[in-house]
Every structure is written in structure tokens, then in C-alpha cells.
Design an enzyme around this catalytic site. Structure first.
Site, short mmCIF file in Angstrom:
data_model
loop_
_atom_site.label_atom_id
_atom_site.label_comp_id
_atom_site.label_asym_id
_atom_site.label_seq_id
_atom_site.Cartn_x
_atom_site.Cartn_y
_atom_site.Cartn_z
N ASP A 162 8.33 85.23 -31.03
CA ASP A 162 7.96 86.62 -30.74
C ASP A 162 7.27 87.42 -31.85
OD1 ASP A 162 9.90 85.64 -29.08
OD2 ASP A 162 11.20 87.38 -29.20
N GLU A 335 14.68 90.20 -21.98
CA GLU A 335 14.48 90.22 -23.42
C GLU A 335 13.31 91.14 -23.78
OE1 GLU A 335 15.86 85.78 -24.72
OE2 GLU A 335 13.78 85.92 -24.10
#
Ligand code: FRU
Length: 575
Positions: A162, A335
Site C-alpha cells: 500500500d 481496508e
């Protein structure tokens, strides 16, 4: 950090022996004194690095198929951290550097624990890593991967997932990212850091946040504290991230921490009062904060919903509301949230503003694995209220319908009220095994989110390539009239197909013949996006290992990884 550590080839056996002999004569005595591996009971070893060691790095030999060894870093008898490292057992895939600078003059021991069957390894002391550990002043990070992108952000070496804590300040775009400095597979999460002035060329900066007693450093956000609300100083950059501890029983314990920087995010001081937010649930992570209506608002993923909190100072948080029950996709964990306001670009409500809640989910994506869903509605400072709940009952809207767009969030403090976004260009189904080793994973190009109406009079989220790419010659722009198939191919005959079916209002990408696809059965699958307005144009960004397709400049987007023998250079359009 450069020298070539790859062994030379074709120089003949005799020469090799000579070099080996010379190496032993020249380096063995000092290496032996400074670097000693002792075998302890069972599968446990002690690596001692003497206080007088001068070298900058200990080079650790990695084999990706090896199990993770637990490595305790012990300095003057105190354990400073614990790492998980795939120390090579049978062959060295690559080396990673363990920097010795901060331990100079101290007793440094690395104690390794691994649970392996030694019966066919010729006994203890014969694992490859024990023979190939090296002290060195150099670590070569020169690229040797043919798949490394030319204009997408990648780490210089090792694993990335990420994008984290992105913010803009004083002309510089800051991008942090989930990083494992000790291997090209997920683990040991740190925040690494890169900066750019144009969103195209990125410079690698030193790692910004490393694991501490509260845990490894998972995803989060950064803000610029213009008014010194936290008391660290006016203009301080404040990072909020998830600290994650894995218990010996394999559970995650996740809490939220903050850290502050006085040098525009180059170095951070971890707040002594961490953690600043805890909860009773296992999946409680990825804090994303922004300033709204005189307070800090925080959106957090919490299992299969989002929780919203507020705070005057980023240290004391009050829960405001929860969102998500029975809305959108729930086939995985929610998420990496984001929440921001956008102007509507066309139609009856042109110029009006709406809030968009970004919710990354894994698994559960339409094309399998990880993907980014979104909700459109309003936010009153406490609660996110979705427009038209019925739209999200048993259904979801996706920001990018390709298989390789995940964990996308926006830059904070961007100029001209922009909400520029970057996503991780991979999918948890195969991210750890894509065919690169020196580095693993790239980020998407930067994109500008926008709201537009479809033919069905519904509002949708689009993502246009950021204006920084305009006129750079990085994309192909094609005018479209009716159904067609675009084939991108290389001289080896590998091809990537983009299929527009105007009758069905669908855009599909097919990478079944795109190059290497067999490393995971989930890779070789088509992805299809619904088209909301007839397509009149396609912009296609082709890099060495990705194709990003933007229909009508971002109304419909499909991002795909590809691993062709050489870059696609031919474009063929057929009806
Ligand atoms: C998403 C994610 C986040 C987490 C991070 C850990 O890809 O699972 O939720 O913070 O990766 O690396």
C-alpha cells in the site's frame, strides 16, 4: 549504494579458484574476527558482529522458498527488534542489506530461530546463509529487472504494498509505502519514503518509520498541522498509522499510533504516548485523517465496516459513527479507507458537491481478490450517509475494474483542492509471487477522482490520469466509434486485448496471452467493467509490466499487470 555484487560469469574455472583463494587470504582473518556464526541447540544460531566492525552492511542471503527465520536483534544484551527473514537454505536468490551504522561500537548479536528439518541437509552449519553471510561497505541497488516500470513508482529493492501517508508540501509530493527491507515478499512492515515534484520521477528517501515495541508499521495517513493543534509545532507533519503486533498464537493486535516530523516528513519522532487509539477487534487499521469543521476527523477500517472518530489534537479520539452494515461488498475485510468531497462534473447537479467514501476490500473484488469499492453520499461532520441505500444492497461500485488496483488513497494538503490518488498496482492473490525478485510491486500512475452522471442518470466515480502526464508521450490516445477490439502486441507475438462491446456496454481486458501468466492460476483471468456512457476515447498507459486503460478519460478504468518478453509496441484496432 552501488557496486556490482552479482558474480561475474564466463571467466573460467581456474580464474574462479584464484579469486576465491585471494578472497580467503585477504578477507578471511578480518571477517572471522568480526563475524562469527555459532550453532546453538536445535535450529538456533547466534551471529556475532564485533563492536570494532567497520563495514556498513551485513549482507543477508535470501531464498524465497525458505521458511521465515525469526531473527532477534540484540544490542549490548538488550533486544531491540525482531525480524522475520527467509535466510537461504539451499541457494541464494538475492541479498538484502542489514545496515550496521547505528550499532557501531556496540556488541551486536543476531539470534536466529527457525523450525526446519535438517535430515537431508548434511547436518548443522551447512545452510547456505551461514556460508554466504558477508560484511560489506556496499550494496548494489542498480536495477537488473527487465519488468521494472519506466514511469511508475517502485522501491529500489525489496517488497512494497500500500501507498501510505501521502501528502503535498512546498512543491513536493510525498509518498510513503508499506515496505519490507529484508526481502521481496510481505513482512517486517516499515514505512519507506519517496518524493517527487512531478508525480512521474520519484526519488528514494531514507526509511521513515520502523517497527517498535507497539508493533510493525501498517498503513495510515499524514497531515500538515498548520495550526499546531497537536502541540508538536506549527507546520509539523503528523503521521498516524497502525501498529501491529503478531502474538505467538498468530493473532494480530492492532492499535493506532502517531509520529511527528519537523523536516517535512524526512524523519519522524514517534509520540511517547502511543498508542492513541485502541479497540477490541482484530482488524482495526489504516487510519485516514483530515481536518473538517474545526476538528480532526478519522476514518478507520474495523472488520467489515468503517468507524468515524473525531479529535481536537490527534491524541484523544471520540467515536462518532459506524458505516457499512449490509451495504456494498462484504466478501472480505474492509481496508484502507478514504473520505473526501468532490464536485459533480456534468448533468443536472453540475457544480454541486458530494462525499465519496473509499473502501478497499480483500478478497471480494469483482475480478477476484483485492479491489476498491466506493460509496457516494454526504458527511455532516459526524456521520457518512449514503445516497440511495438501495443501490448498495447486495451490489457494489468499483473505482477500477482491473485486477491490479488496490489500497488506493488520496494525497493530503494537495494544491488547488485536488484529491490526487495513487493505488498499489497488484492483488493479494499473487502479489508475493509475481515474476520479479530484486523488487516486488509498483504503484499506479496518479489519478484525479471526479463524479459524473451515467446514461442511467446515476452518479459514478471516475478517475482521470493526473494532468502531470498530459503531453509527456506516456499514453496512447485512441478515438472510438462503436464496438471494437484493440490488440497491443510485441515482436514475440504476445498480446493484450482490450474489448469494447457497445451493445452490452462493457469494456474487457484479456491478458491470457500477454506473456508470463502461469505463476498463479488467478492471474490469467479477464476483467470486465460496466460502461456508463458510450465510449468515444481510450487513453492507454503501457509500461514494461502494466497496462492502464482509461475510457472517456477515466469514466471507466481497468488496471492490469502484464509480464511480456518485451514491451508491447504494436497497436491494432479491429471492428
Ligand atoms: C492492505 C493491508 C492494510 C494493512 C497493510 C499491511 O493491503 O492489508 O490493511 O495496513 O496492508 O501491510
Amino acid at each position: 549504494m552501488r557496486t556490482n555484487r552479482i558474480p561475474s560469469t564466463g571467466s573460467g574455472q581456474a580464474h574462479k579458484y584464484m579469486v576465491a583463494l585471494l578472497m580467503i587470504l585477504c578477507f578471511a582473518p578480518s571477517l572471522l574476527a568480526q563475524l562469527k556464526v555459532e550453532h546453538l541447540a536445535g535450529d538456533n544460531h547466534l551471529i556475532r558482529i564485533a563492536p570494532e566492525t567497520k563495514e556498513k552492511y551485513l549482507l543477508l542471503p535470501i531464498e524465497e522458498a525458505a521458511p521465515e527465520a525469526q531473527v532477534k536483534v540484540i544490542v549490548n544484551n538488550v533486544q531491540q527488534r525482531q525480524l522475520n527473514i527467509r535466510l537461504a537454505l539451499t541457494k541464494v536468490d538475492y541479498y538484502v542489506p542489514f545496515c550496521l551504522d547505528e550499532f557501531r561500537g556496540q556488541y551486536l548479536n543476531l539470534m536466529t530461530h527457525v523450525n526446519i528439518d535438517r535430515s537431508n541437509r548434511g547436518g548443522v552449519g551447512n545452510e547456505v546463509w551461514q556460508q554466504d553471510l558477508k560484511l560489506s561497505n556496499e550494496f548494489d541497488s542498480t536495477n537488473h529487472e527487465k519488468y521494472r516500470p519506466a514511469f511508475h513508482h517502485t522501491p529500489a529493492y525489496a517488497w512494497m504494498n500500500d501507498p501510505n501517508g501521502m501528502f503535498y508540501k512546498d512543491g513536493v509530493w510525498h509518498l510513503y509505502y508499506q515496505y519490507n527491507p529484508y526481502g521481496s515478499m510481505w513482512g517486517n512492515m516499515h514505512w519507506a519514503h519517496s518524493t517527487s515534484r512531478d508525480l512521474i520521477n520519484w526519488e528514494h528517501r531514507p526509511v521513515a518509520l520502523s517497527p517498535d515495541a507497539n508493533g510493525t508499521i501498517f498503513s495510515g495517513s499524514c497531515i500538515v498541522d498548520h495550526n499546531n493543534t497537536a502541540g508538536f509545532g506549527k507546520g509539523a507533519v503528523i503521521a498516524m498509522y497502525t501498529s501491529c503486533i503478531q502474538t505467538p498464537w498468530g493473532h494480530d493486535v492492532q492499535s493506532q499510533s502517531i509520529a511527528y516530523s519537523f523536516d517535512n516528513g524526512e524523519t519522524f519522532h514517534v509520540y511517547e504516548g502511543n498508542p492513541v487509539l485502541t479497540a477490541e477487534i482484530a482488524d482495526f487499521r489504516d487510519p485516514n485523517m483530515f481536518w473538517y469543521d474545526g476538528k480532526w476527523v478519522l476514518v478507520m477500517s474495523a472488520g467489515q465496516e468503517m468507524r468515524i472518530y473525531s479529535s481536537p489534537n490527534m491524541k484523544d479520539w471520540t467515536e462518532e459513527s459506524r458505516f457499512g452494515k449490509e451495504l456494498g461488498c462484504h466478501d472480505g475485510v474492509w481496508e484502507c479507507p478514504d473520505l473526501f468531497k468532490l464536485k459533480i462534473e456534468n448533468g443536472k447537479w453540475k457544480g454541486e458537491e458530494k462525499w465519496v467514501l473509499i473502501c478497499n476490500i480483500n478478497p471480494g473484488g469483482l475480478a477476484g481478490g483485492s479491489a476498491t469499492q466506493y460509496f457516494i453520499g454526504d458527511f455532516d461532520g459526524h456521520k457518512f450517509i449514503v445516497d440511495d441505500e438501495a443501490r448498495y444492497k447486495g451490489a457494489s461500485l468499483w473505482q477500477d475494474y482491473g485486477k491490479d488496483h488496490y489500497a488506493t488513497v488520496s494525497f493530503s494538503n494537495a494544491p488547488d483542492a485536488r484529491h490526487t490518488m495513487i493505488g498499489w498496482m497488484s492483488n493479494w492473490q499473487y502479489a508475493n509471487v509475481v515474476p520479479t525478485m530484486q523488487y516486488r510491486s509498483a504503484n499506479t500512475i496518479a489519478r484525479e477522482p471526479f463524479l459524473y452522471y451515467g446514461k442511467d442518470k446515476q452518479l459514478y466515480l471516475g478517475s482521470a490520469p493526473s494532468p502531470e502526464y498530459d503531453g509527456q508521450g506516456l499514453d496512447k490516445e485512441l478515438k472510438i466509434k462503436g464496438s471494437c477490439t484493440i490488440t497491443l502486441s510485441n515482436k514475440e507475438g504476445e498480446e493484450f486485448k482490450i474489448i469494447y462491446d457497445e451493445k452490452a456496454m462493457k469494456l474487457t481486458v484479456d491478458r491470457s496471452k500477454s506473456g508470463e501468466t502461469k505463476f498463479c492460476q488467478d492471474f490469467d483471468q479477464n476483467a470486465t467493467a460496466p460502461v456508463r456512457n458510450k465510449l468515444t476515447s481510450l487513453r492507454i498507459f503501457i509500461d514494461n509490466s502494466s497496462v492502464e486503460v482509461f475510457g472517456n478519460n477515466g469514466e471507466v478504468v481497468l488496471t492490469s499487470l502484464v509480464f511480456p518478453k518485451s514491451k508491447y509496441t504494436e497497436t491494432n484496432i479491429s471492428k
